[in-house]
Design an enzyme around this catalytic site. Structure first.
Site, short mmCIF file in Angstrom:
data_model
loop_
_atom_site.label_atom_id
_atom_site.label_comp_id
_atom_site.label_asym_id
_atom_site.label_seq_id
_atom_site.Cartn_x
_atom_site.Cartn_y
_atom_site.Cartn_z
N CYS A 73 0.81 -1.22 0.00
CA CYS A 73 0.00 0.00 0.00
C CYS A 73 0.85 1.27 0.00
O CYS A 73 0.31 2.36 -0.17
CB CYS A 73 -0.93 0.00 1.21
SG CYS A 73 -1.80 -1.56 1.43
N HIS B 299 -2.65 8.00 5.87
CA HIS B 299 -2.95 6.74 5.18
C HIS B 299 -4.38 6.32 5.54
O HIS B 299 -5.13 5.90 4.67
CB HIS B 299 -1.94 5.68 5.61
CG HIS B 299 -1.96 4.44 4.79
ND1 HIS B 299 -1.75 4.44 3.43
CD2 HIS B 299 -2.17 3.15 5.13
CE1 HIS B 299 -1.81 3.21 2.98
NE2 HIS B 299 -2.08 2.40 3.99
N HIS C 148 -9.60 2.07 -0.51
CA HIS C 148 -8.16 1.82 -0.44
C HIS C 148 -7.70 1.07 -1.69
O HIS C 148 -7.99 -0.12 -1.85
CB HIS C 148 -7.85 1.01 0.81
CG HIS C 148 -6.38 0.85 1.08
ND1 HIS C 148 -5.42 1.58 0.44
CD2 HIS C 148 -5.70 0.02 1.92
CE1 HIS C 148 -4.23 1.23 0.87
NE2 HIS C 148 -4.39 0.28 1.76
#
Length: 1559
Positions: free
Chosen positions: A1058, A1212, A1253
């Protein structure tokens, strides 16, 4: 006619038949009799009864056979080529070669030549790929099916045909029905290779239609007249079948079947489905149902249906975050004037974090003493301090009836209400047990308006508090007073939650809580469960209940009462009694007898006064009985009663229809009407302890009817008033219509047509700041890495659309147009008849202004985070056969493979046609597919209708390349447009081919091909031959280079899960600073795949959609970063890229500059056992000591900024419980360690609430958002954070906005990214105005001109490309010939320019000379290292010489002093100190004889050349020349409290730059 009995039939020998060998006999399948054979039955065997003669059916004669011709190679060649290229056979031109048809792709050519060689088992002509298909056919001649075609054909039958459909069946049908010979049959079979069905045909009928279609197409291609016929055999079979079936319908057969069924049922012990008793029960139930329906109707049942579900409760407790957000927002505006209301608002929300913010901002410092004092005090609400309003009804000139409100005299409600009571001589407004409490109430109201009252530590239940209601205003007052309020709603969760979330953020004061619970007061079950939830689940005890739920019954008179009126009566009376009764039961069970719950009964003076309101008056009258029951029943220890006669309250749900005549009520009926706020304040006052305790002794009655009960002729007067208003409105409307007709007549002669408003589409280039002479960082442009372009493709399409949804929550008109184009809802046409948008389906014109209205709902429902299509996951279960399976046909290769796998448990026999008959026998193991219903899914998907063809990518590339690589290609093209570059080849006019790097990464790569490679292969499905290459993570960037860029620079593919995109930026910055590249493409891309989603679900990382749906959450709400209710992240797909460039190159090209990459850092997390667990290794980005400043501090100091200049932090924030607390903790510790000023928190941006995400591109989307924040100054709020986690309250260096905040400008931002596998990364970005501060004013103006020309041309080019579907211009060949390639790659000065005269590219030389400074070994030169160096440091806190005018006069030249005067007061000291430090370092570097410590330093002049400090002026120049120095390179570095200068004397033969010497 006689019949023979069974005994009379001659006996035959016993014959045993097996289903595996005698299937035809068992199923009575007979073949055609041999020619000449007598087909009559032998009557001596069995004497069958005679039947009536059946008329002979006229059967169409069999089709005449068509002469057969040998199969030629062209049929197989065209079929194989079409299959490989995924085209139809008609698109394969025999006059073209394989090379031409493949578009020059060597891989496809190689595969096809290999397959053809294997097919024909002979040597193909040399360079067969260059030979036309027709010539290849002539060379090969007559052929038969070979291994390749047989294998593919078998795969077609295995995967796409229904059961029992074999090659033999098809050949028989083609012969019988179509009259085709063997070779023509083969040609039809071969055609199936290029026209394979998309999925398995489910029936034989569908399969026959498919083969008939291929046969007709075959005949048309050869000009044959093919006629479909019915065979004699088929006709006879139909007749025989009809005769055989007819007896089965006889009564005797049915009776026999019934007896057999009964016998089997009795033997197996199966209960009869229905009995006589069951039938009676069903009839009884039906009778009861009919009775219920007749009495109550279906509407009644729906109105009393249950709504309560504790899982759907919404909590709001983040008053502290709202307070911080509001105070920070106010401090952004220096023109704010504090009012008493504003001061009180923040005082009531006082807490430690708010005090720190007030201390840190001069505008809010006056609040500090009040805030500190209020922390220990309960919050209060001041009731009755609002302005009182009176109604006015007006008729406009257009005939519209409008209700207005004007202030009364006196304007303060407390004063007006008190004076109105006295003026009207009203007594006993408040009474209890005969005692008049009116004066007590008025005194309490005056006290509450002046001193306020508190509801802290009290719990209230309110039903019926929808928007605009009295209950809603009471909720506002209770929350302001610090209460815990439980509010019920019968509406859908999402709209109700949005309303109450906004209400709480505005009114929730210190300690307050709001619980929103779904509830239907008309349901008994809901009433019981609600009270049980409050007492059992929450463990609370109610201080008061306000059962204000009601429903409108307007227009219902006694002759029109229906089930809805009965449900309303149940809701407003019966279940109110039940609700409070359940409270009594709970209190008694717990032994609570000392805290009676106050019940505020909503009574009404309307006891039929207005009429036409159903059972409203009866329900209100019924509630009054509780006042008497208080004394006669046994629950006075648990409940206290307060009845409120609520008067005419304007604009509520029940009274809104009467607002038009409210003025009449006040003037003619001497009735006082109330606003919602006024009535809400009066009722709220009854909940205060002083009046609530009065209710414990005896019920209290409050008459707030405003004399409505005394208005005797109300109905008639109101009806007359309505009629008068209608008459006035009709008159005004008629006059307005007449005026309109007259106006149109006057304009009839005008030929001017109205012009439709067109929407302007823009790329979104950043605004260019004005030149600021005060900004002079000690850098040169070549030292900077800047962002010159960015783009993304995600759930909302482009970065522009995502920004609109993220920052505003809605689309602009341009946003609707762009998204409608992207989703293929509209397309643009430009022809003689029309220029503009047309509908994507019917082609009809669509006006720009109509696009939001026409397509808006479809756009919003098919973009963003939404439900995934339902998908049944296929799995296999192994089964051991317990009996032999029927035989089936297959190829010899398949038969041998099956025999090798199953051994003796498979029987194989060879047929005459070369195929094999295979039978799996008992004991063999097979895997049977089964479907498992996948759990419901939600993800951020690309907008429905998006396609790469829309961007101009050719179809053959779309078929070959993995879908996610196409997304990346489209995204890269948009990024270049956003940089003002419509043709990427333009870059190579300024840099070498090798200086463009590609650093785009991914975490999963091409998952579609990965699934095909590992999943489809196991199912023996046809898999693309080059699928393997598409699974590599670097293949997508390679396609970008091959199809679009054509660079020779490095392709580095980071894999950081990620955090991939931020790792990509980190690598690119290193590359640019090392001089390896000058422009880099960075970012990340990832796709969605069911297997990956299932893996995340098993890790409990993603949100459980089923649980979220049970909680009443919509897909768009399921990603809730920082919310207390968050439960996992929501996956999404897409791509995000940026174009990074060295500063001097960006200026030379005139590229737009979106931001500066000031610094990046990465870290890991040490020893552990959990790969996905979040860590804190990135704290190293803030590590520092006295000698080594932190990387964050250094990155900011280069641009003259400090740690306090960071304004926002993009988190994040994945919406997982662990990450969303760990990440703020890391930033809190970093800011504390670096000494950030308390009370200046960073705005926390949580972008994933709107995007989900996407894994690899996560940080790329975040960086795009930060660049948009830099440009607009707008900080987007996290609208899904309905209740910010209380655990985040202690992180005082962060504020979590829940709505967008407009700031006065952003100087710098911090971006944080985390990835599975110990990937921690941070980035510091700076506003581009600091980079432009490196330029002189003439240089700035020159850049402005170049930039404006570039972005204007790029905007036109992009809009044109969008309208012509050509955003991606795929390159088919490089801009230079093969002969030039080697010389270009070997020559660093080679450039590629577009020759406008020929519109072709040519190779030129760069204008700058090639570096030739490296010396040969035999050259006798001295050591090229610098001969002198000087270092000096100055501590800023102890440097006070800047205040001494004489010191400045002696040591600084006139030009230096002029430059110093431009500095602000804060930076003047730093500028003087840095100049002095530089002079000392230069003096040491020159190593000349000192004139003493007191000697003036004005002879050493420090000036700026292109933004960098430069020396060698005056006597310093002479000293340097005497020492043999060509120049002196000077570097200045800044810490928090110091400045360090390094001066290096460089001899004339030394060519190495300062940076390399430092390294």
């Amino acid at each position: 006619m006689t019949q023979k009995t069974i005994q009379q039939v001659p006996r035959q020998g016993l014959e045993l038949l097996a289903s595996t060998q005698d299937l035809a006999q068992l199923c009575y399948i007979y073949g055609e009799p041999a020619e000449g054979e007598d087909s009559t039955a032998d009557e001596s065997i069995i004497n069958t009864p005679q039947c009536s003669t059946i008329p002979e059916v006229a059967v169409e004669p069999e089709v005449q056979p068509i002469p057969d011709t040998p199969l030629t190679a062209i049929f197989i060649i065209r079929a194989l080529v079409a299959r490989k290229l995924r085209r139809s056979e008609t698109e394969i031109d025999p006059s073209r070669s394989i090379k031409e048809l493949c578009g020059g792709k060597s891989t496809l050519q190689n595969e096809l030549i290999g397959e053809l060689g294997n097919e024909f088992q002979t040597s193909l002509p040399d360079r067969a790929e260059d030979v036309s298909l027709a010539d290849l056919d002539a060379a090969l001649g007559e052929v038969s099916l070979g291994p390749t075609s047989v294998s593919l054909l078998q795969r077609v039958f295995t995967a796409k045909m229904p059961a029992r459909m074999t090659v033999s069946n098809v050949r028989e049908r083609l012969a019988e029905i179509w009259g085709l010979g063997f070779h023509r049959q083969t040609a039809v079979l071969v055609a199936a290779l290029a026209a394979e069905p998309h999925s398995r045909l489910t029936s034989l009928e569908a399969a026959y239609q498919y083969w008939d279609g291929l046969t007709e197409a075959y005949g048309q291609s050869l000009g044959l007249f093919l006629r479909k016929a019915i065979s004699q055999q088929a006709a006879r079979s139909d007749d025989q079948g009809a005769q055989a079936i007819a007896p089965a319908d006889s009564l005797g057969s049915k009776d026999l079947a019934r007896k057999q069924y009964e016998a089997l049922r009795e033997y197996l012990g199966i209960r009869t489905p229905t009995t006589k008793q069951d039938g009676l029960d069903l009839a009884d139930l039906q009778q009861k149902l009919d009775c219920w329906t007749a009495e109550f109707s279906d509407d009644f049942l729906s109105q009393i249906s249950r709504r309560f579900d504790a899982r759907k409760t919404r909590w709001y407790r983040d008053w502290w975050n709202s307070a911080r957000q509001e105070l920070l927002t106010i401090c952004q505006n220096s023109n704010v004037q504090w009012t008493d209301k504003m001061r009180e608002h923040f005082v009531q929300r006082a807490e430690e974090g708010l005090v720190e913010i007030a201390r840190a901002h001069s505008l809010a410092k006056p609040l500090v003493p009040d805030l500190i004092q209020a922390i220990s005090l309960p919050p209060v609400v001041r009731l009755g301090r609002l302005a009182t309003m009176m109604p006015r009804t007006v008729v406009t000139l257009k005939g519209e009836i409008q209700c207005e409100e004007h202030e009364r005299e006196p304007s303060c409600f407390v004063e007006f209400f008190s004076s109105w009571i006295q003026a009207n001589n009203i007594r006993c407004t408040i009474q209890s047990n005969g005692e008049d409490l009116t004066s007590v109430f008025i005194n309490s109201l005056v006290h509450a308006s002046q001193q306020g009252v508190s509801f802290a530590n009290h719990t209230y239940l309110i039903t019926g508090a929808g928007p605009g209601s009295i209950g809603q205003h009471i909720v506002r007052r209770l929350l302001t007073g610090g209460a815990r309020v439980i509010v019920t709603t019968s509406r859908e969760p999402l709209p109700a939650a949005a309303f109450f979330k906004e209400l709480y953020s505005k009114c929730g004061n210190r300690g307050s809580q709001l619980h929103l619970v779904p509830f239907n007061q008309a349901s008994v079950v809901d009433c019981e469960r609600l009270i049980g939830y409050i007492y059992d689940d929450l463990g609370l005890d109610l201080d008061a209940i306000l059962p204000f739920a009601a429903t409108s019954q307007v227009g219902a008179e006694i002759d029109g009462l229906d089930a809805s009126n009965e449900a309303a009566f149940r809701l407003m009376l019966v279940n109110v009694l039940r609700l409070v009764g359940f409270v009594v039961s709970q209190k008694r069970r717990r032994g609570i007898s000392c805290r009676p719950t106050q019940v505020v009964l909503p009574l009404s003076p309307n006891h039929g006064i207005l009429g036409g309101d159903g059972l409203y008056a009866e329900s209100k009258r019924g509630l009054e009985t509780l006042i008497q029951r208080f004394h006669s029943e046994s629950w006075k220890e648990e409940l206290s009663i307060c009845g409120v006669s609520i008067g005419w309250t304007r604009s509520t749900g029940l009274m809104a229809a009467n607002d038009l005549v409210a003025e009449t009520a006040e003037k003619q009926g001497r009735v006082l009407t109330f606003s919602v706020d006024e009535m809400g304040d009066l009722i709220s006052l009854l909940l205060t302890p002083q009046l609530a305790t009065r209710c414990e002794d005896a019920p209290v009655m409050a008459d707030f009817s405003g004399n409505l009960s005394c208005w005797r002729d109300a109905s008639a007067q109101l009806a007359a008033a309505r009629a008068s208003l209608r008459e006035r409105a009709d008159t005004a409307r008629a006059l307005a219509q007449e005026d309109e007709r007259e106006y149109r007549c006057r304009r009839a002669g005008s030929t001017q047509e109205p012009v439709d408003q067109r929407v302007s589409l823009h790329l979104g280039f950043p605004s260019l700041p004005e030149y600021d002479p005060l900004l002079h960082p000690d850098l040169v442009p070549a030292d900077a890495v800047v962002v010159v372009g960015f783009a993304e493709l995600g759930p909302w399409g482009s970065a522009r659309i995502r920004w609109e949804m993220e920052s505003r929550g809605c689309l602009s008109p341009a946003g609707y147009v762009e998204t409608a184009w992207l989703m293929n809802l509209i397309r643009h046409v430009d022809n003689v008849n029309y220029v503009g948008w047309v509908d994507g389906e019917d082609g009809k014109p669509v006006a720009d202004a109509d696009i939001p209205k026409r397509y808006g709902e479809r756009i919003l429902s098919n973009a963003g985070i939404r439900s995934l299509p339902s998908d049944n996951r296929e799995v296999f279960q192994e089964i051991v056969l317990e009996q032999d399976l029927p035989s089936f046909e297959t190829t010899r290769e398949n038969a041998e493979a099956l025999q090798q796998r199953h051994g003796d448990m498979v029987q194989v026999s060879t047929l005459k046609n070369g195929l094999c008959l295979v039978q799996l026998q008992h004991g063999a193991t097979i895997r049977v597919p089964k479907s498992i219903m996948s759990p419901p899914g939600v993800a951020g998907q690309l907008p429905t209708g998006w396609s790469p063809e829309r961007y101009g990518i050719p179809a053959e590339i779309v078929q070959q390349v993995d879908p996610v690589a196409l997304v990346l290609l489209c995204c890269v093209a948009e990024a270049f447009y956003s940089a003002g570059i419509s043709d990427p080849m333009e870059i190579f006019e300024h840099i070498h081919l090798s200086e463009l790097g590609n650093f785009v990464g991914s975490s999963m790569g091409g998952v579609v091909n990965t699934r095909a490679l590992y999943h489809d292969v196991c199912l023996d499905k046809d898999v693309q031959s080059d699928a393997l290459q598409e699974t590599y993570l670097n293949t997508a960037p390679a396609w970008v280079n091959m199809l679009y860029l054509g660079a020779a620079g490095p392709i580095k593919t980071p894999v950081g899960a990620c955090a991939t995109a931020l790792e990509s930026v980190d690598s690119a910055v290193e590359s640019i600073k090392a001089g390896q590249t000058k422009i880099c493409l960075v970012g990340g891309y990832d796709d969605l795949q069911p297997e990956e989603s299932a893996g995340f679900a098993r890790m409990k990382a993603t949100v459980s959609v089923r649980d979220e749906q049970a909680r009443g959450r919509e897909p768009g709400e399921m990603s809730r970063p920082t919310a207390a209710s968050r439960s996992g992240f929501v996956e999404s797909q897409g791509c995000g890229v940026q174009l990074l460039c060295r500063g001097d190159v960006a200026l030379a090209m005139g590229l737009p500059i979106y931001g500066i990459i000031a610094g990046t850092g990465m870290a890991s997390d040490g020893i552990g056992r959990s790969v996905p667990a979040p860590g804190q290794g990135i704290l190293t980005f803030a590590q520092e000591d006295a000698q080594n400043p932190a990387p964050i501090r250094t990155a900011l100091a280069r641009w003259g900024l400090g740690i306090d200049d960071i304004t926002v932090a993009s988190l994040h924030a994945t919406s997982t419980p662990a990450n969303d607390t760990n990440e703020p903790l890391v930033i809190q510790r970093e800011m504390t360690h670096l000494g950030r000023t308390s009370g200046r928190p960073l705005w926390a941006i949580c972008q994933k609430f709107v995007t989900g995400h996407p894994k690899a591109p996560a940080a790329a989307w975040m960086l795009n958002g930060c660049l948009q924040v830099l440009d607009t100054g707008l900080v987007p709020g996290n609208r899904n954070a309905d209740d910010v986690d209380p655990a985040l309250r202690s992180f005082s260096h962060l504020c979590f906005p829940i709505r967008s905040i407009q700031t006065d400008g952003i100087k710098a931002f911090l971006l944080n990214s985390c990835g599975f596998g110990q990937k921690e990364a941070q980035l510091v970005g700076v506003h581009p105005r600091y980079f432009l501060g490196l330029l002189s004013e003439p240089e700035f103006e020159e850049y402005r001109t170049r930039r404006q020309l570039r972005i204007a041309g790029a905007e036109r080019a992009y809009i044109s490309a969008m309208m012509t579907n050509s955003i991606v211009c795929v390159q088919s060949h490089p801009p230079f010939g093969p002969a030039e390639m080697h010389s270009i790659l070997l020559d660093p000065s080679a450039r590629i320019c577009l020759d406008s005269s020929t519109n072709s590219y040519r190779v030129t030389k760069a204008s700058t000379p090639v570096y030739t400074g490296f010396q040969r070994p035999h050259d006798k030169r001295e050591d090229p290292r610098p001969s002198t160096i000087g270092v000096d440091t100055v501590t800023l806190s102890s440097f006070n010489a800047h205040e001494n005018a004489i010191f400045l006069q002696r040591n600084y030249t006139e030009r230096e002093r002029q430059s110093l005067q431009l500095q602000s007061h804060r930076s003047f000291r730093s500028a003087v100190a840095s100049g002095w430090c530089a002079k000392e370092a230069v003096f040491k570097c020159l190593q000349t004889v000192s004139k003493g410590a007191g000697a003036a330093m004005s002879e050493i002049e420090i000036v700026r050349v292109q933004g960098a400090p430069s020396v060698l002026h005056g006597d310093a120049l002479a000293a340097a020349q005497k020492a043999g120095l060509d120049n002196i390179q000077l570097s200045l570095s800044y810490g928090d409290d110091c400045v360090v200068a390094v001066a290096l004397g460089v001899r004339k033969w030394c060519l190495w730059p300062l940076a390399s010497i430092i390294r």
